[in-house]
Design an enzyme around this catalytic site. Structure first.
Site, PDB file in Angstrom:
ATOM      1  N   CYS A 118       0.852  -1.188  -0.148  1.00 21.84           N
ATOM      2  CA  CYS A 118       0.062  -0.085  -0.008  1.00 21.84           C
ATOM      3  C   CYS A 118       0.822   1.360   0.042  1.00 21.84           C
ATOM      4  O   CYS A 118       0.570   2.136  -0.852  1.00 21.84           O
ATOM      5  CB  CYS A 118      -1.012  -0.064   1.074  1.00 21.84           C
ATOM      6  SG  CYS A 118      -2.238  -1.260   1.102  1.00 21.84           S
ATOM      7  N   HIS A 119       1.936   1.279   1.002  1.00 21.89           N
ATOM      8  CA  HIS A 119       2.378   2.490   0.908  1.00 21.89           C
ATOM      9  C   HIS A 119       4.121   2.458   1.266  1.00 21.89           C
ATOM     10  O   HIS A 119       4.739   3.209   1.812  1.00 21.89           O
ATOM     11  CB  HIS A 119       2.105   3.530   2.129  1.00 21.89           C
ATOM     12  CG  HIS A 119       0.642   3.762   2.050  1.00 21.89           C
ATOM     13  ND1 HIS A 119      -0.439   2.942   2.856  1.00 21.89           N
ATOM     14  CD2 HIS A 119      -0.030   4.485   1.371  1.00 21.89           C
ATOM     15  CE1 HIS A 119      -1.738   3.246   2.306  1.00 21.89           C
ATOM     16  NE2 HIS A 119      -1.362   4.288   1.627  1.00 21.89           N
ATOM     17  N   GLY A 120       4.460   1.182   0.702  1.00 20.49           N
ATOM     18  CA  GLY A 120       5.819   0.765   0.752  1.00 20.49           C
ATOM     19  C   GLY A 120       6.461   0.873   2.247  1.00 20.49           C
ATOM     20  O   GLY A 120       7.742   1.394   2.140  1.00 20.49           O
TER      21      GLY A 120
END
Lengths: 173, 419
Positions: free
Chosen positions: A137-139
């Site tokens: 999703c956001h690394g």
């Protein structure tokens, strides 16, 4: 205004008493309205899950559902345990020893909530820069102990309360 | 407000109006003096009213067939699509209607930014409008959860987890929002309840929004105060109603184009996969209208910082009337601000684009640059430009520049004279 009028009189007392009783009454009505949104008894009843771990080979992991959330159960190899323990505490945004994330004597079993501590996605296994998990999703990158190494997640993946019922069964919750 | 007291012609009308002055209200709305130079950017208020009513009507109909339960919701949406008579049409109008609603509201908001409609004496209209916008985002988010597909489930997970960033009480708030220990059936149930409620709250705020508008009257492209009624105004009906109706028809053609030809282009195909709490989709993005804020969230490498910045991006708009120091409303007469306005438009579009891209490499850099500019625009550019800018002469009235063929010195006055 004269001095007598400024004195606390019977009417002031009645006003204050009425407002106070009114506020308590309103609060008593509002609280049930708010609290009804908290997890109900049926949700709380799902609080434990037992998992059979006899079929998990070293280096493999399974995912089970507990309280609607995925739990990763990973049977780690000796190399993976050694790798997790060789990490310097200074390299960890949320310093925690690998030893503190597993049960003593059961070092190969990593049991943790498979929930990214950023915004709750499920990280992918065997991905990322640290040989552990990677959240798409956001690394956020997690290491082989499930500790946050890089990315926006603030803390390590959470270790739920669990115990070994016998050598083949883990009870989560 | 109308100058003359309205008296119904019929006896029955007078009898009723004396008891409930609805006819007086109708006459006010009909005769409402409107600046005669309103351009097509001013038609989006009417278009937005249409969007709200469309969403309410289609939504009520969908609720007759939808089942708000984690085990049944996905299947009930497919049931609407395949079995219910015209169910596909009603659902596609509702789902695309949300996008059209946001398209219209963004144009409406940027119209306000360009022509300074948020400035004194219209601050309250602006703030009510922002409250409507916030409620729209809440309604859209919860509506997107209802089909209980993969994007529904994980969108709900990510958005509700934003609240877990709050120190100390964050986790309790998130659990309270869920009604469970993860996004689950209780979450779906309450989202349905609130999704049904919010449009009616919006409707109430729309009434206040229009009421507040009718006190000072419309701003206009020239941005000057006008006498009402005067030769600068026309009655709302038929002059504005017909213009609004024409714009609405064009808007409906575009709307119908989406509904009938590409009904899923604005959605995400992963939402046709039933929700699975064990697998997060590889590429999780919100709906297009939330992307700029999503880009701001992701541009910060810190959980709490990202959440704070994202909410600030919206809440900073509430103080906009006090951040803008210029006395001239319309950007038509503000040569410097006008350029910054278009930079802001490009900036927001760019943030929307990078919000849809993976948060890495060049996209992350662009997201950070865009985020910094977004805040600079409101915190630095608006107060400073308003203070330093030498504005163009503004006309005395709406009629004069039109009749004289331009803002000539004879009909124009300096800003200093005006305020």
């Amino acid at each position: 205004m004269s001095k007598e009028e400024k004195k606390v009189n019977r009417r002031d007392f009645l006003f204050t008493a009425s407002y106070t009783v009114g506020a308590v009454g309103v609060g008593a009505v509002i609280w049930p309205m708010i609290d009804q949104m908290n997890p109900d008894k049926a949700q709380q009843a799902l609080a434990t899950t037992e998992v059979d771990i006899s079929n998990i080979q070293p280096g493999k992991s399974i995912t089970v559902l507990w309280r609607g959330k995925p739990v990763f159960l990973k049977r780690r190899t000796q190399e993976e345990i050694a790798e997790a323990r060789s990490v310097k505490m200074d390299d960890l945004p949320d310093p925690q020893k690998d030893e503190d994330r597993v049960k003593e004597g059961k070092d190969e079993w990593l049991v943790m909530l498979g929930v990214c501590t950023h915004l709750g996605c499920v990280p992918l296994k065997d991905k990322g820069d640290y040989n552990g998990w990677f959240c798409p999703c956001h690394g956020s990158h997690y290491d082989v102990s499930g500790r946050i190494r890089k990315g926006p997640a603030p803390t390590n993946m959470e270790i739920p309360k669990f115990e070994f019922v016998d050598s083949n069964t883990i009870k989560i919750g | 407000m109308s100058e003359h007291e309205y008296t119904p012609k019929s006896k029955a009308g007078k009898w009723f109006n004396d008891r409930l002055p609805l006819l007086t209200l109708g006459a006010h709305l009909t005769d409402y003096p409107t600046p005669k130079n309103l351009n097509y950017w001013w038609t989006f208020g009417g278009i937005l009213t249409f969007c709200l009513i469309t969403q309410i009507v289609t939504g009520i109909v969908l609720a007759m067939h939808y089942v708000a339960h984690a085990d049944l919701a996905f299947a009930s949406v497919e049931h609407i699509m395949r079995d219910v008579n015209y169910g596909w049409l009603i659902r596609y109008i509702h789902s695309n209607g949300a996008s059209m609603f946001f398209l219209a509201v963004y144009i409406h908001i940027f119209r306000s930014l360009f022509y300074g409609s948020y400035k004194s004496p219209r601050e309250v209209i602006w703030i009510i409008g922002l409250m409507i916008y916030l409620l729209m985002m809440a309604a859209a988010f919860m509506g997107y959860v209802l089909p209980w597909g993969q994007m529904s489930f994980w969108g709900a997970t990510v958005i509700t987890n934003l609240f877990s960033a709050i120190p100390l009480v964050g986790e309790s708030i998130t659990t309270w929002l869920w009604g469970a220990y993860s996004v689950d059936n209780p979450t779906l149930n309450r989202f349905f309840s609130l999704h049904y409620l919010i449009p009616f709250l919006i409707l109430g705020l729309v009434v206040l929004h229009i009421w507040a508008l009718h006190v000072p009257g419309n701003n206009n492209p020239v941005g000057i105060d006008i006498k009402k009624p005067s030769k600068d105004t026309v009655p709302f009906h038929p002059y504005i109603t017909i213009k609004d109706a024409f714009a609405l028809l064009v808007f409906m053609i575009i709307f119908a184009g989406f509904v009938f030809f590409t009904p899923n282009v604005l959605g995400h195909s992963d939402n046709y996969i039933p929700a699975n709490p064990l697998v997060t989709p590889a590429h999780i993005v919100p709906e297009w209208y939330l992307l700029p804020f999503y880009a701001i969230l992701r541009s910060v490498p810190d959980k709490l910082g990202g959440v704070i910045l994202m909410f600030s991006a919206i809440f900073i708009l509430f103080v906009l009337p006090w951040l803008d120091t210029s006395k001239v409303r319309s950007a038509v007469f503000r040569p410097i601000y006008r350029q910054f306005f278009w930079i802001l438009v490009i900036d927001v579009l760019m943030l929307g684009y990078v919000g849809a891209m993976p948060a890495e490499g060049i996209y992350l850099v662009l997201a950070r640059v865009g985020t910094v500019y977004y805040f600079l625009h409101f915190i630095v550019v608006m107060p400073v430009v308003g203070y330093l800018e030498k504005t163009d002469p503004i006309p005395m009235s709406i009629s004069e520049p039109v009749l004289a063929g331009g803002a000539e010195p004879s009909v124009a006055r300096k800003v200093n004279d005006k305020v």
